[in-house]
Each structure stands twice: as structure tokens, then as C-alpha cells.
Design a protein around this motif. Structure first.
Motif, PDB file in Angstrom:
ATOM      1  N   LEU A 179       0.861  -1.187   0.000  1.00  0.00           N
ATOM      2  CA  LEU A 179       0.000   0.000   0.000  1.00  0.00           C
ATOM      3  C   LEU A 179       0.891   1.228   0.000  1.00  0.00           C
ATOM      4  O   LEU A 179       1.839   1.317   0.781  1.00  0.00           O
ATOM      5  N   LEU A 180       0.617   2.166  -0.885  1.00  0.00           N
ATOM      6  CA  LEU A 180       1.369   3.422  -0.940  1.00  0.00           C
ATOM      7  C   LEU A 180       0.443   4.553  -0.535  1.00  0.00           C
ATOM      8  O   LEU A 180      -0.539   4.846  -1.223  1.00  0.00           O
ATOM      9  N   TYR A 181       0.755   5.162   0.593  1.00  0.00           N
ATOM     10  CA  TYR A 181      -0.092   6.181   1.217  1.00  0.00           C
ATOM     11  C   TYR A 181       0.685   7.498   1.134  1.00  0.00           C
ATOM     12  O   TYR A 181       1.539   7.790   1.954  1.00  0.00           O
ATOM     13  N   LEU A 182       0.395   8.278   0.095  1.00  0.00           N
ATOM     14  CA  LEU A 182       1.230   9.419  -0.276  1.00  0.00           C
ATOM     15  C   LEU A 182       0.735  10.704   0.391  1.00  0.00           C
ATOM     16  O   LEU A 182       0.013  11.496  -0.213  1.00  0.00           O
ATOM     17  N   ALA A 183       1.159  10.895   1.647  1.00  0.00           N
ATOM     18  CA  ALA A 183       0.698  12.042   2.421  1.00  0.00           C
ATOM     19  C   ALA A 183       1.690  13.199   2.413  1.00  0.00           C
ATOM     20  O   ALA A 183       1.416  14.243   3.018  1.00  0.00           O
ATOM     21  N   ALA A 184       2.832  13.045   1.751  1.00  0.00           N
ATOM     22  CA  ALA A 184       3.811  14.135   1.702  1.00  0.00           C
ATOM     23  C   ALA A 184       3.265  15.313   0.909  1.00  0.00           C
ATOM     24  O   ALA A 184       2.508  15.134  -0.053  1.00  0.00           O
ATOM     25  N   ALA A 185       3.644  16.518   1.321  1.00  0.00           N
ATOM     26  CA  ALA A 185       3.263  17.739   0.599  1.00  0.00           C
ATOM     27  C   ALA A 185       4.343  18.011  -0.443  1.00  0.00           C
ATOM     28  O   ALA A 185       5.366  18.640  -0.163  1.00  0.00           O
ATOM     29  N   VAL A 186       4.111  17.531  -1.654  1.00  0.00           N
ATOM     30  CA  VAL A 186       5.144  17.538  -2.693  1.00  0.00           C
ATOM     31  C   VAL A 186       5.117  18.846  -3.472  1.00  0.00           C
ATOM     32  O   VAL A 186       4.055  19.308  -3.901  1.00  0.00           O
ATOM     33  N   SER A 187       6.287  19.428  -3.689  1.00  0.00           N
ATOM     34  CA  SER A 187       6.387  20.692  -4.421  1.00  0.00           C
ATOM     35  C   SER A 187       5.901  20.528  -5.846  1.00  0.00           C
ATOM     36  O   SER A 187       6.141  19.502  -6.490  1.00  0.00           O
ATOM     37  N   ASP A 188       5.236  21.540  -6.354  1.00  0.00           N
ATOM     38  CA  ASP A 188       4.739  21.523  -7.731  1.00  0.00           C
ATOM     39  C   ASP A 188       5.739  22.122  -8.717  1.00  0.00           C
ATOM     40  O   ASP A 188       5.614  21.914  -9.927  1.00  0.00           O
ATOM     41  N   PHE A 189       6.707  22.888  -8.214  1.00  0.00           N
ATOM     42  CA  PHE A 189       7.659  23.574  -9.086  1.00  0.00           C
ATOM     43  C   PHE A 189       9.085  23.397  -8.551  1.00  0.00           C
ATOM     44  O   PHE A 189       9.284  23.169  -7.361  1.00  0.00           O
ATOM     45  N   PHE A 190      10.070  23.510  -9.444  1.00  0.00           N
ATOM     46  CA  PHE A 190      11.462  23.374  -9.030  1.00  0.00           C
ATOM     47  C   PHE A 190      12.363  24.162  -9.974  1.00  0.00           C
ATOM     48  O   PHE A 190      11.931  24.617 -11.036  1.00  0.00           O
ATOM     49  N   VAL A 191      13.627  24.310  -9.580  1.00  0.00           N
ATOM     50  CA  VAL A 191      14.631  24.948 -10.431  1.00  0.00           C
ATOM     51  C   VAL A 191      15.498  23.852 -11.044  1.00  0.00           C
ATOM     52  O   VAL A 191      16.172  23.126 -10.312  1.00  0.00           O
ATOM     53  N   PRO A 192      15.490  23.682 -12.364  1.00  0.00           N
ATOM     54  CA  PRO A 192      16.337  22.669 -12.991  1.00  0.00           C
ATOM     55  C   PRO A 192      17.814  22.918 -12.680  1.00  0.00           C
ATOM     56  O   PRO A 192      18.234  24.079 -12.586  1.00  0.00           O
ATOM     57  N   PRO A 193      18.610  21.876 -12.508  1.00  0.00           N
ATOM     58  CA  PRO A 193      20.020  22.040 -12.137  1.00  0.00           C
ATOM     59  C   PRO A 193      20.805  22.943 -13.076  1.00  0.00           C
ATOM     60  O   PRO A 193      21.680  23.688 -12.645  1.00  0.00           O
ATOM     61  N   GLU A 194      20.494  22.886 -14.385  1.00  0.00           N
ATOM     62  CA  GLU A 194      21.252  23.688 -15.342  1.00  0.00           C
ATOM     63  C   GLU A 194      21.010  25.189 -15.173  1.00  0.00           C
ATOM     64  O   GLU A 194      21.790  26.008 -15.667  1.00  0.00           O
ATOM     65  N   ARG A 195      19.931  25.562 -14.457  1.00  0.00           N
ATOM     66  CA  ARG A 195      19.658  26.984 -14.221  1.00  0.00           C
ATOM     67  C   ARG A 195      19.939  27.371 -12.765  1.00  0.00           C
ATOM     68  O   ARG A 195      19.622  28.490 -12.351  1.00  0.00           O
ATOM     69  N   MET A 196      20.532  26.468 -12.021  1.00  0.00           N
ATOM     70  CA  MET A 196      20.748  26.700 -10.602  1.00  0.00           C
ATOM     71  C   MET A 196      22.152  27.269 -10.357  1.00  0.00           C
ATOM     72  O   MET A 196      23.133  26.797 -10.935  1.00  0.00           O
ATOM     73  N   SER A 197      22.241  28.263  -9.515  1.00  0.00           N
ATOM     74  CA  SER A 197      23.531  28.834  -9.146  1.00  0.00           C
ATOM     75  C   SER A 197      24.353  27.823  -8.354  1.00  0.00           C
ATOM     76  O   SER A 197      23.811  27.097  -7.520  1.00  0.00           O
ATOM     77  N   GLU A 198      25.643  27.760  -8.622  1.00  0.00           N
ATOM     78  CA  GLU A 198      26.516  26.846  -7.876  1.00  0.00           C
ATOM     79  C   GLU A 198      26.649  27.287  -6.426  1.00  0.00           C
ATOM     80  O   GLU A 198      26.606  26.473  -5.502  1.00  0.00           O
ATOM     81  N   HIS A 199      26.822  28.584  -6.230  1.00  0.00           N
ATOM     82  CA  HIS A 199      27.050  29.127  -4.892  1.00  0.00           C
ATOM     83  C   HIS A 199      25.850  29.958  -4.433  1.00  0.00           C
ATOM     84  O   HIS A 199      24.892  30.168  -5.182  1.00  0.00           O
ATOM     85  N   LYS A 200      25.954  30.444  -3.235  1.00  0.00           N
ATOM     86  CA  LYS A 200      24.900  31.284  -2.662  1.00  0.00           C
ATOM     87  C   LYS A 200      24.632  32.488  -3.559  1.00  0.00           C
ATOM     88  O   LYS A 200      25.554  33.162  -4.014  1.00  0.00           O
TER      89      LYS A 200
END
Length: 385
Positions: free
Chosen positions: A187-208
Motif C-alpha cells: 500500500l502506498l499512502y502518499l501524504a507528503a506535501a510535494v512541491s509543484d515547481f522546481f529549479v532545474p540544475p542547469e539553471r541553478m547557481s553553484e554558490h549562494k
């Protein structure tokens, strides 16, 4: 009731391509292999015993804005639904694999870890320097401790953490695939609040991400700053009503691919899958739950409203009327039965205090009943074949 049974066909080419792209572009968490080994051993142990096993996902997922993450987007979930549900699944005889957001609520310790009082307030010094529970708390604490120790000592509870949306999806896919040998007893009971959006790694800054241009000044010849530069335009305490566009942080997010169909058709094709739908608008709650059910062809959507989620939920499942499950408005399960109502409660009609009973004590037996019917249906199909 005839529960929805899974398709025998593999996920569509489009879904498979989206899966391949996402998981190749987003690196797995560093402890993934360690977690999969623990999960594999846990699942095999209970599969040999013929026991039902539930994967409970719980808590929110972060969306990192940098590869070396300092800033991230989060949501309000503390993991209350998941941690509470896990306890009631254990009481119902399920083995529980608890995949949770790191530092969110955990089964049993939830009674104290996020309490209004500090955990140390429940303790006092006993004889000869010992540490004991306060007299008024000792009875409940002993009961919780016994249940926790029984679950761990009998290997009925495995706890695994995640942090980011990418971590969660890698862990979910791996565990769901490991659950295949359980067949319909999984049984898979999916109660986590999963994000709908994200930043793809290729557009993510390496540092702060920097809030000023001080770093850029390293490569430039020092010069006397202008009057405008001397002002802390980006200061969080600046009362100026306008901020120059060059000083703003604009975040460009992509939608997280919807992998529920992959889960239904490929990752765990015989397991019963339960998802949650949280809304704030009562007018669209049931509609959104039915839309999700139709789109992904799984087995149950549990809909709930932010304002009344501790008092009521609605079960939406294939071929069945919507079923509302709610705590009586007196807050106790033994209160007089209220009239049936096939629409959301008005939050204004509810008492100001939280219900004394936990609605998960009603949700989990109802889910377990549906799971029993699902198992019988699947076993019947195998006999017919």
C-alpha cells in the motif's frame, strides 16, 4: 465495490521520456543506495511473512535555489498527517516504511517533539540523579514508549529521511519498485506535501545567490561609491516603496513532472495507491480529487480542506459515491452521531479548539477496509487467469 485494478501496459512513451530526463538531470541523494538497502531488507522480511506493508510519505519537500543550498522554497507541512497515520497503520497490523522530510514529525515522538512545551518540561530529576517523567505525564509517556519500542523491536517500522523534491522522487521511485514482490499487499499512502515547481540544475547557481554586487567589485578597480550606491538599496529594512529591478531576485521555476501515472503503471503496478488533495476552496475540492483520480487511474484520493483538515476528509474512489469521514462536532468519537452531510463543513460552525480525537483514527481503518477489498479483487483475478 470493484476497486480500480492496474493496467498491464508499461507507462506511455511520453511519461517514460519525462521520467528518464528528470532522473538523469537531477542527481540522487548521497544516501540513496544506503536507504535502498535498508528498504530492501525491510520489505523482504515482511514479504516472507506474508504481511501487509505500507509506504507512508510525510512532510514537505524543499526546492533548492542553489546547488550548494543556502536558500530554498518550502511549504508549511510539519508531517502531522503522515506521522499520525503511521501509528494507526501499525495498530492495524501493517509494517510501516516511513519516508519523511528530515526533522519533520515522526511516529510516537510527535507527541512531544513539536509540542508547545519544550520536551524537557515533561521531565524532572529523580532519585540519585536519574531522569524521570513528571508524574502527570508519566502514564501517557509510558504508553507511547511501549508502542514505539514494540514497533521497533518487532521490525515493524523503518524510518528514512529526505529533504528536497529531487531526494523525495528518487527515494519514492526506488522504494516503490522494491515493493513489487508484495503485489497487492503493498500500500502506498502518499501524504507528503510535494512541491509543484522546481529549479532545474542547469539553471541553478553553484554558490549562494548574492544580494549585493560586492563580489563583482573584486574584479574592478576600487572607486569612490556614488551617493546612490552608498545607500543600502537592497537592505531588508529599507522602507523605500520601490526597489530597482537590478536588485530584485526573480526565480524562474519549472513544473515538477507528475510521476503518479508512472507509479501506477510502472513502479508499483499491483500496489494500492492512495494520494491526497489539499485545497483551500471548498467549491473545487471534490472536483480536483475526481480529476486526479481520472487522470492517474489510481485507487483512492483523500481530499481535505486546509481549514477543516483535522475534522473531516472525503474519500473519492472509482465506482463509489463520495464518502465523508469526520469527527463529530463535539470533538469526541463517542459524541452523538451528526446528520449526514455530503459537502464540506462550514469552518465557522466548528469549535475553536481542536478535536480531542484524531481523524486519522477513522481514516486508517477505512483505508485498510478498502485495501482488503482490493487484495481480494486482485487475488480473484489471478485465480481466473
Amino acid at each position: 465495490m470493484i476497486p480500480h485494478t492496474p493496467s498491464e501496459s508499461p507507462p506511455s512513451n511520453l511519461a517514460a521520456l519525462a521520467e528518464d530526463h528528470y532522473f538523469s538531470a537531477n542527481p540522487p541523494p548521497k544516501d540513496l543506495q544506503k536507504h535502498m538497502k535498508l528498504a530492501k531488507d525491510f520489505i523482504e522480511f515482511h514479504s516472507k511473512a506474508g504481511r501487509r506493508l505500507v509506504l507512508v510519505t510525510s512532510g514537505g519537500t524543499t526546492v533548492p535555489l542553489e546547488k550548494q543550498t543556502v536558500r530554498f522554497i518550502d511549504n508549511f507541512s510539519a508531517g502531522t498527517r503522515g506521522a499520525t497515520s503511521a501509528e494507526y497503520f501499525l495498530e492495524a497490523g501493517y509494517a510501516v516504511l516511513f519516508l519523511h522530510r528530515q526533522f519533520s514529525l515522526l511516529p510516537y515522538s510527535r507527541h512531544y517533539s513539536h509540542a508547545t512545551d519544550c520536551f524537557l518540561d515533561f521531565l524532572r530529576e529523580g532519585p540519585n540523579g536519574s531522569v524521570v517523567a513528571r508524574d502527570e505525564d508519566a502514564g501517557k509517556m509510558l504508553n507511547v514508549l511501549r508502542k514505539y519500542r514494540e514497533a521497533r523491536d518487532k521490525n515493524m517500522l523503518l524510518v528514512l529521511p529526505f529533504v528536497s523534491i529531487s531526494d523525495y522522487l528518487h527515494e519514492l521511485r526506488g522504494i516503490a519498485q522494491l515493493m513489487k514482490p508484495l503485489g497487492p499487499k503493498g500500500l502506498l499512502y502518499l501524504a507528503a506535501a510535494v512541491s509543484d515547481f522546481f529549479v532545474p540544475p542547469e539553471r541553478m547557481s553553484e554558490h549562494k545567490i548574492q544580494s549585493t554586487d560586492a563580489v563583482e567589485a573584486f574584479s574592478k578597480k576600487p572607486s569612490k561609491p556614488s551617493a546612490s550606491e552608498e545607500e543600502e538599496t537592497f537592505d531588508n529594512f529599507d522602507s523605500s516603496p520601490s526597489v530597482p529591478r537590478s536588485k530584485r531576485l526573480v526565480v524562474d521555476l519549472d513544473p515538477v513532472p507528475k510521476f503518479l501515472k508512472n507509479l501506477v503503471e510502472g513502479w508499483s503496478p499491483e500496489g494500492m495507491i492512495v494520494s491526497f488533495k489539499l485545497e483551500t476552496d471548498p467549491k473545487i475540492l471534490v472536483h480536483k480529487a475526481k480529476y486526479s483520480l481520472d487522470r492517474y487511474q489510481h485507487h483512492l484520493v483523500i481530499g481535505n480542506l486546509l481549514s477543516t483538515r483535522k475534522w473531516e476528509v472525503v474519500f473519492v474512489s472509482p465506482g463509489n459515491p463520495d464518502k465523508w469521514i469526520r469527527i463529530p462536532q463535539g470533538g469526541k468519537l463517542d459524541d452523538a452521531k451528526e446528520a449526514e452531510k455530503d459537502e464540506p463543513l462550514d469552518p465557522k460552525s466548528l469549535p475553536e479548539q481542536e478535536p480531542e480525537a484524531e481523524i486519522e483514527s477513522l481514516i486508517i481503518p477505512a483505508v485498510a477496509e478498502l485495501h482488503t477489498k482490493y487484495i481480494k479483487t486482485m487475488e480473484g483475478k489471478k485465480l481466473e487467469a
